[in-house]
Design a protein around this motif. Structure first.
Motif, mmCIF file in Angstrom:
data_model
loop_
_atom_site.group_PDB
_atom_site.id
_atom_site.type_symbol
_atom_site.label_atom_id
_atom_site.label_comp_id
_atom_site.label_asym_id
_atom_site.label_seq_id
_atom_site.Cartn_x
_atom_site.Cartn_y
_atom_site.Cartn_z
ATOM 1 N N ILE A 31 0.865 -1.187 0.000
ATOM 2 C CA ILE A 31 0.000 0.000 0.000
ATOM 3 C C ILE A 31 0.896 1.230 0.000
ATOM 4 O O ILE A 31 1.736 1.393 0.892
ATOM 5 N N ASP A 32 0.729 2.080 -1.008
ATOM 6 C CA ASP A 32 1.430 3.363 -1.043
ATOM 7 C C ASP A 32 0.527 4.395 -0.395
ATOM 8 O O ASP A 32 -0.619 4.571 -0.829
ATOM 9 N N VAL A 33 1.041 5.048 0.629
ATOM 10 C CA VAL A 33 0.206 6.044 1.294
ATOM 11 C C VAL A 33 0.539 7.441 0.782
ATOM 12 O O VAL A 33 1.676 7.735 0.451
ATOM 13 N N THR A 34 -0.496 8.244 0.699
ATOM 14 C CA THR A 34 -0.326 9.646 0.308
ATOM 15 C C THR A 34 -0.673 10.493 1.525
ATOM 16 O O THR A 34 -1.768 10.308 2.096
ATOM 17 N N PRO A 35 0.245 11.380 1.929
ATOM 18 C CA PRO A 35 -0.045 12.193 3.116
ATOM 19 C C PRO A 35 -1.400 12.891 3.015
ATOM 20 O O PRO A 35 -1.733 13.458 1.970
ATOM 21 N N GLY A 36 -2.188 12.765 4.046
ATOM 22 C CA GLY A 36 -3.478 13.452 4.105
ATOM 23 C C GLY A 36 -4.620 12.698 3.443
ATOM 24 O O GLY A 36 -5.771 13.104 3.566
ATOM 25 N N VAL A 107 4.923 3.891 11.835
ATOM 26 C CA VAL A 107 3.474 3.874 12.092
ATOM 27 C C VAL A 107 2.963 5.242 12.549
ATOM 28 O O VAL A 107 1.805 5.601 12.299
ATOM 29 N N MET A 108 3.832 6.010 13.192
ATOM 30 C CA MET A 108 3.384 7.302 13.707
ATOM 31 C C MET A 108 2.955 8.247 12.582
ATOM 32 O O MET A 108 2.168 9.163 12.808
ATOM 33 N N THR A 109 3.480 8.018 11.371
ATOM 34 C CA THR A 109 3.097 8.881 10.247
ATOM 35 C C THR A 109 1.684 8.564 9.740
ATOM 36 O O THR A 109 1.148 9.285 8.905
ATOM 37 N N LEU A 110 1.108 7.455 10.205
ATOM 38 C CA LEU A 110 -0.241 7.070 9.742
ATOM 39 C C LEU A 110 -1.344 7.743 10.557
ATOM 40 O O LEU A 110 -2.521 7.628 10.240
ATOM 41 N N PHE A 111 -0.937 8.408 11.635
ATOM 42 C CA PHE A 111 -1.897 9.123 12.473
ATOM 43 C C PHE A 111 -1.713 10.621 12.268
ATOM 44 O O PHE A 111 -0.591 11.071 12.079
ATOM 45 N N PRO A 112 -2.717 11.465 12.303
ATOM 46 C CA PRO A 112 -4.080 11.067 12.597
ATOM 47 C C PRO A 112 -4.934 10.801 11.354
ATOM 48 O O PRO A 112 -6.056 10.353 11.500
ATOM 49 N N ASP A 113 -4.415 11.014 10.130
ATOM 50 C CA ASP A 113 -5.409 11.025 9.048
ATOM 51 C C ASP A 113 -5.271 9.950 7.970
ATOM 52 O O ASP A 113 -6.071 9.914 7.044
#
Ligand code: SAM
Length: 227
Positions: A31-36, A107-113
């Motif tokens: 899974i590639d995450v995009t900030p926000g 994992v901390m970058t996955l919070f809060p959004d």
């Protein structure tokens, strides 16, 4: 989010076959995450199912075992390092396991959004880096601010299962969990319909070899339950 990191820089290696599996199978399992941009688990897995997160999956063997035991649950693993993921992808592909996806980040970058509110039924933290020196205690993953984030992404009644072979970390985690107003301790087996016992992992076996005492802690998000 906090800037103190709960992980150390490690040099891991993949074999050529694992590297190939990592590259070719990332579109299927990564899974590639995009900030926000929040993740849409139903879209990612193609179904509506209970969702669990394993933080710090290492080589992914717990993910494989849990996904096989509970094909009715979708598992997301988050890990900083990629070195264990080639082998994990080979196994997922070989065993045709459909209910595991992987994110590579702190994992901390996955919070809060990135992880949506009320989206996780279970969070697993197996043998997190123990940070045994007193001056490093602040680097342990389990802290009040971390639980503040977890409580928002867990569904009401959702659970966290934490295991460590460091007694001081066990005591620390016990204190942090029990002092948090939104979590209450629960006994194993956890009273959830999709309960998974903790599988054997590399760091579990290492702890046994070293003769360490292993502590399992389970806590439940103490919000009005809908389960
Ligand atoms: C001691 S290893 C345990 C691995 C595995 N759970 C096991 O039981 O064999 C801890 C793992 O957590 C990962 N980790 C530590 N902090 C993390 C963070 N903030 N986000 C994601 N992974 C993290 C580390 O990279 C490491 O692979």
């Amino acid at each position: 989010m906090r800037t103190i990191k709960s992980f150390v820089r490690r040099e891991g290696r993949m074999t050529c076959a694992q590297q190939l599996a990592f590259t070719t199978l990332w579109p299927q399992y990564g899974i590639d995450v995009t900030p926000g941009v929040p993740l849409d688990f139903a879209k990612i897995f193609g179904r509506d199912a209970p969702c669990a997160l394993e933080i710090g999956f290492g080589n992914g063997e717990a993910l494989i075992a849990m996904a096989k035991l509970r094909p009715d649950v979708d598992f997301i693993g988050v890990e900083v390092y990629q070195s264990g993921t080639g082998g994990l992808f080979q196994q997922l592909n070989h065993d045709q396991i459909q209910n595991v996806r992987v994110i590579h980040t702190d994992v901390m970058t996955l919070f809060p959004d990135i992880i949506p509110e009320n989206s996780l039924n279970h969070v697993y933290i197996y043998f997190p880096d123990p940070w045994p020196k007193r001056k490093h205690v602040k680097r342990r993953l389990v802290q009040t601010a971390f639980l503040d984030q977890l409580k928002t992404v867990l569904v009401p009644g959702g659970c966290v299962h934490f295991a460590t072979d460091w007694l001081d970390y066990a005591r620390h985690a016990q204190a942090v969990f029990s002092n948090h107003p939104d979590f209450k301790a629960v006994m194993d087996p956890i009273p959830l319909p999709y309960y998974c016992p903790r599988p054997s992992t590399k760091f579990y076996r290492r702890a046994l070899q070293l003769g360490h005492v292993i502590t399992d802690l389970s806590v439940q998000a103490d919000k009005p339950t809908t389960l």
